[in-house]
Design a protein around this motif. Structure first.
Motif, PDB file in Angstrom:
ATOM      1  N   GLY A  65       0.804  -1.209   0.000  1.00 30.13           N
ATOM      2  CA  GLY A  65       0.000   0.000   0.000  1.00 30.13           C
ATOM      3  C   GLY A  65       0.840   1.264   0.000  1.00 30.13           C
ATOM      4  N   GLN A  66       1.896   1.270   0.813  1.00 29.00           N
ATOM      5  CA  GLN A  66       2.710   2.481   0.889  1.00 29.00           C
ATOM      6  C   GLN A  66       3.341   2.824  -0.450  1.00 29.00           C
ATOM      7  N   ALA A  67       3.817   1.800  -1.161  1.00 26.68           N
ATOM      8  CA  ALA A  67       4.457   2.040  -2.452  1.00 26.68           C
ATOM      9  C   ALA A  67       3.480   2.672  -3.444  1.00 26.68           C
ATOM     10  N   LEU A  68       2.209   2.320  -3.313  1.00 19.63           N
ATOM     11  CA  LEU A  68       1.222   2.774  -4.288  1.00 19.63           C
ATOM     12  C   LEU A  68       0.300   3.856  -3.739  1.00 19.63           C
ATOM     13  N   ARG A  69       0.526   4.255  -2.499  1.00 20.87           N
ATOM     14  CA  ARG A  69      -0.294   5.294  -1.875  1.00 20.87           C
ATOM     15  C   ARG A  69      -1.731   4.850  -1.617  1.00 20.87           C
ATOM     16  N   PHE A  70      -1.888   3.584  -1.210  1.00 23.38           N
ATOM     17  CA  PHE A  70      -3.186   3.108  -0.753  1.00 23.38           C
ATOM     18  C   PHE A  70      -3.053   2.689   0.702  1.00 23.38           C
ATOM     19  N   THR A  71      -4.176   2.581   1.391  1.00 26.36           N
ATOM     20  CA  THR A  71      -4.113   2.079   2.762  1.00 26.36           C
ATOM     21  C   THR A  71      -3.935   0.562   2.732  1.00 26.36           C
ATOM     22  N   ASP A  72      -3.423   0.032   3.845  1.00 24.14           N
ATOM     23  CA  ASP A  72      -3.255  -1.417   3.919  1.00 24.14           C
ATOM     24  C   ASP A  72      -4.607  -2.129   3.868  1.00 24.14           C
ATOM     25  N   ALA A  73      -5.605  -1.527   4.475  1.00 25.60           N
ATOM     26  CA  ALA A  73      -6.940  -2.142   4.461  1.00 25.60           C
ATOM     27  C   ALA A  73      -7.466  -2.251   3.033  1.00 25.60           C
ATOM     28  N   GLN A  74      -7.173  -1.225   2.251  1.00 28.71           N
ATOM     29  CA  GLN A  74      -7.596  -1.242   0.858  1.00 28.71           C
ATOM     30  C   GLN A  74      -6.986  -2.423   0.117  1.00 28.71           C
TER      31      GLN A  74
END
Lengths: 223, 223
Positions: A39-48
């Motif tokens: 998620g961090q690499a792609l700018r999404f939340t982990d929950a997403q």
DNA sequence: TAGTGTGAATGGATTCACAGCC
DNA sequence: GGCTGTGAATCCATTCACACTA
């Protein structure tokens, strides 16, 4: 394979991005990855990330994360890129010829296998010597779709004729069109159109820049 | 101009499509158009069209509809395309050179005004004789951004160097990047990135086609 | 401890439905 | 009659929070 039923379209779009990122992580010899890292690499939340993957099955190991190789294989299966697709290209103008030269498609399993144009001056011209691609007339469409088992096409023709050509493609058996013409195409039931209008994308930028957005903004695909 | 604050990003994307459709309607000498007509052409509901436009003001006349010329002018103002933008292009490979040849940008107010590449073998090459475009080295970036007042850039470089080049662009004053590299870029605050990954778009199609969607699907922009 | 999978809660976007206007 | 503009209602996607697992 999983039906689109009940699966959010944005989740499918992100699936492609996960796959791309995972392939990059594999280059770095990473064996497993957590939803948080991905998620961090792609700018999404982990929950997403977890929710998106959960639409398709249980791929992770609690306490560990996701096995990179396995997840890549699974995502390819889901997206249908665990095989090579023969893609038709219609329109041998500037954009069309560029797409032939572009390496990005074949790298990910999409092979431009035939090129069409209805301009008699272009028919017969060689557009890729190494791949043996010559421009064909549109009346060969049906035969070529059959022989190549082609279900996807890229449309790079002028807006004025785009719908007519799309109709011919769908009638010949094509099920999905990547449309570069700046016009809204109407696909028949069971078929899909994805639009890429580069000017539209630039307008999204000019809107943000002229409006003077304070926060940074990140958009996947123009999506 | 209206700030992005509180305005849904999907609404802004559709604004570009309304504008495109309106320009096409004007070609047909249509004076006014209703939200229903506009929606049907683009496969949106009439309520969607009205709601989107209402974010930015009251442009319509009850009982009549929207004046085509006026709405075009308004939308251009909102999107920031009531002027010409000088756009930088970085990357003079296959894709980059195709984008230079592509007419679709200039038609909508985006002029590719300078071309950069860090390959010394390419620097100095003429990429568009009629427009006097030659490839420049990246160290000229700052000076060119200033002299052209360029705030937008198109990035067509390999994924491995995309973030580094993007950082240079932002540092030089660029505020928006149209990114063709298959990698997730991280823009600084106040800047915007719009991604166009053609392989990702094709994967959306292969997902739909392999999953055998029964209903037809239509996607604007990739997203 | 680190991290998944998932029901519940939240937040946003779309659609509905209608008052008001031409 | 036809159509806009908009609050209310609905629908959908994202995020939260936690039971569960390695």
């Amino acid at each position: 394979m999983a039906k689109p039923e009940g699966i959010p379209a944005p989740a499918v779009r992100r699936l492609s991005l996960y796959l791309r990122q995972l392939e990059s992580l594999r280059e770095s010899n990473l064996r497993s990855v957590s939803s948080k890292q991905l998620g961090q690499a792609l700018r999404f939340t982990d929950a997403q990330v977890r929710k998106d993957l959960a639409y398709f099955g249980q791929f992770g190991q609690p306490g560990i994360g996701y096995n990179v190789d396995e997840l890549i294989a699974r995502l390819r299966g889901i997206l249908g890129t665990d095989r090579t697709w023969n893609v038709l290209l219609v329109g041998a103008g500037n954009l069309g010829r560029a797409l032939i030269a572009y390496r990005g498609f074949a790298k990910r399993g999409f092979e431009i296998a035939a090129v069409f144009d209805n301009d008699p001056a272009k028919v017969g011209a060689t557009v890729s010597a190494e791949r043996g691609l010559t421009v064909r007339a549109l009346d060969e469409l049906g035969a070529v779709v059959q022989s190549l088992d082609a279900r996807l096409a890229v449309l790079a023709v002028p807006a004025a004729v785009a719908q007519a050509v799309a109709d011919e493609l769908f009638a010949a058996g094509v099920r999905g069109i990547l449309n570069f013409a700046p016009v809204a195409l109407h696909p028949p039931a069971g078929a899909t159109v994805v639009n890429v209008d580069l000017a539209v994308q630039l307008e999204q930028l000019s809107f943000n820049v002229s409006a003077g957005s304070e926060r940074s903004e990140y958009r996947s695909d123009g999506g």
